[in-house]
Enzyme design. Sequence first.
Site, PDB file in Angstrom:
ATOM      1  CE  LYS A  16       1.046  24.407  -9.460  1.00  0.00           C
ATOM      2  NZ  LYS A  16       1.565  25.782  -9.377  1.00  0.00           N
ATOM      3  NE  ARG A  91       6.293  23.508  -5.773  1.00  0.00           N
ATOM      4  CZ  ARG A  91       5.082  23.596  -5.248  1.00  0.00           C
ATOM      5  NH1 ARG A  91       4.201  22.640  -5.421  1.00  0.00           N
ATOM      6  NH2 ARG A  91       4.746  24.661  -4.552  1.00  0.00           N
ATOM      7  NE  ARG A 130      -3.083  32.360  -3.974  1.00  0.00           N
ATOM      8  CZ  ARG A 130      -2.392  31.395  -4.532  1.00  0.00           C
ATOM      9  NH1 ARG A 130      -2.778  30.870  -5.660  1.00  0.00           N
ATOM     10  NH2 ARG A 130      -1.284  30.952  -3.960  1.00  0.00           N
ATOM     11  NE  ARG A 134      -0.954  29.291  -0.235  1.00  0.00           N
ATOM     12  CZ  ARG A 134      -0.568  28.549  -1.276  1.00  0.00           C
ATOM     13  NH1 ARG A 134      -1.448  28.112  -2.139  1.00  0.00           N
ATOM     14  NH2 ARG A 134       0.703  28.255  -1.432  1.00  0.00           N
ATOM     15  NE  ARG A 145       4.300  30.260  -2.847  1.00  0.00           N
ATOM     16  CZ  ARG A 145       3.065  30.767  -2.876  1.00  0.00           C
ATOM     17  NH1 ARG A 145       2.777  31.870  -2.178  1.00  0.00           N
ATOM     18  NH2 ARG A 145       2.126  30.185  -3.549  1.00  0.00           N
TER      19      ARG A 145
HETATM   20  P1  AMP Z   1       1.562  24.970  -3.244  1.00  0.00           P
HETATM   21  O1  AMP Z   1       0.234  25.042  -2.591  1.00  0.00           O
HETATM   22  O2  AMP Z   1       1.673  23.838  -4.257  1.00  0.00           O
HETATM   23  O3  AMP Z   1       2.027  26.280  -3.819  1.00  0.00           O
HETATM   24  O4  AMP Z   1       2.623  24.581  -2.105  1.00  0.00           O
HETATM   25  C1  AMP Z   1       2.824  25.418  -0.981  1.00  0.00           C
HETATM   26  C2  AMP Z   1       4.150  25.057  -0.324  1.00  0.00           C
HETATM   27  O5  AMP Z   1       4.120  23.689   0.095  1.00  0.00           O
HETATM   28  C3  AMP Z   1       5.368  25.153  -1.232  1.00  0.00           C
HETATM   29  O6  AMP Z   1       5.882  26.474  -1.312  1.00  0.00           O
HETATM   30  C4  AMP Z   1       6.335  24.202  -0.533  1.00  0.00           C
HETATM   31  O7  AMP Z   1       6.865  24.770   0.638  1.00  0.00           O
HETATM   32  C5  AMP Z   1       5.391  23.088  -0.098  1.00  0.00           C
HETATM   33  N1  AMP Z   1       5.248  22.045  -1.152  1.00  0.00           N
HETATM   34  C6  AMP Z   1       4.119  21.710  -1.831  1.00  0.00           C
HETATM   35  N2  AMP Z   1       4.347  20.712  -2.680  1.00  0.00           N
HETATM   36  C7  AMP Z   1       5.657  20.399  -2.550  1.00  0.00           C
HETATM   37  C8  AMP Z   1       6.517  19.453  -3.173  1.00  0.00           C
HETATM   38  N3  AMP Z   1       6.076  18.620  -4.134  1.00  0.00           N
HETATM   39  N4  AMP Z   1       7.829  19.408  -2.769  1.00  0.00           N
HETATM   40  C9  AMP Z   1       8.290  20.222  -1.823  1.00  0.00           C
HETATM   41  N5  AMP Z   1       7.544  21.148  -1.202  1.00  0.00           N
HETATM   42  C10 AMP Z   1       6.246  21.245  -1.559  1.00  0.00           C
END
Ligand code: AMP
Length: 188
Positions: A16, A91, A130, A134, A145
């Site tokens: 994404k 989410r 990757r 992180r 996740r």
């Molecule tokens: P991502 O980079 O989108 O995979 O997000 C990394 C982490 O940020 C996720 O595992 C959540 O802990 C938090 N996070 C990101 N976007 C959201 C969202 N829309 N709602 C809740 N937590 C989020």
Amino acid sequence: MSELNLILAGPPGAGKGTQAERLAAHCGIPQISTGDMLREAVASASELGQRVQGIMASGELVPDDVVIALVRERLGREDCGPGFILDGFPRNPDQAKVLDELLRELGRDPVRVVALDVCEDELVRRILARGEGRADDKEETVRRRLEVYLNETSPVLEHYASALSQVDGLGSLDEVAGRLVAALGLDS
Ligand code: AMP
């Protein structure tokens, strides 16, 4: 020209972030990644960052009010006028409902949704490979996740069933980018 208000959906590791960045550059609209915004908050050790750091490292979702406040502020900025690409938001269905309401409030077109489809084994392989370092890229957290995605996030696709296109996320970056552009009708 009509607005391109897009949600780029799909599980963690589906690509994404990379595809949203490319598509945003292609269309001249901003990419809005709640994950990036939250990681910036953590890196700056702000009050918000300190509040969400542990939650993010465990692979759980941070509270809705936190991300909704970030998105509300971001979507109100002028550069979102021609459209935007949301990556990592909404989410869960509650976040989706708030987004729909917010767009109505702002007098904006409803969203279109494109979901990147990638099988679970490939997702885990990609995330572990990757190596971005992180904090949430350890295998156990990656599995968590993915579970959170299946339980909490995948119902968002049902919420948007009538606005949704599925795109095969396997293949090279260029191949997937081409499929996205075609699915959105931006190639004609
Ligand atoms: P991502 O980079 O989108 O995979 O997000 C990394 C982490 O940020 C996720 O595992 C959540 O802990 C938090 N996070 C990101 N976007 C959201 C969202 N829309 N709602 C809740 N937590 C989020």
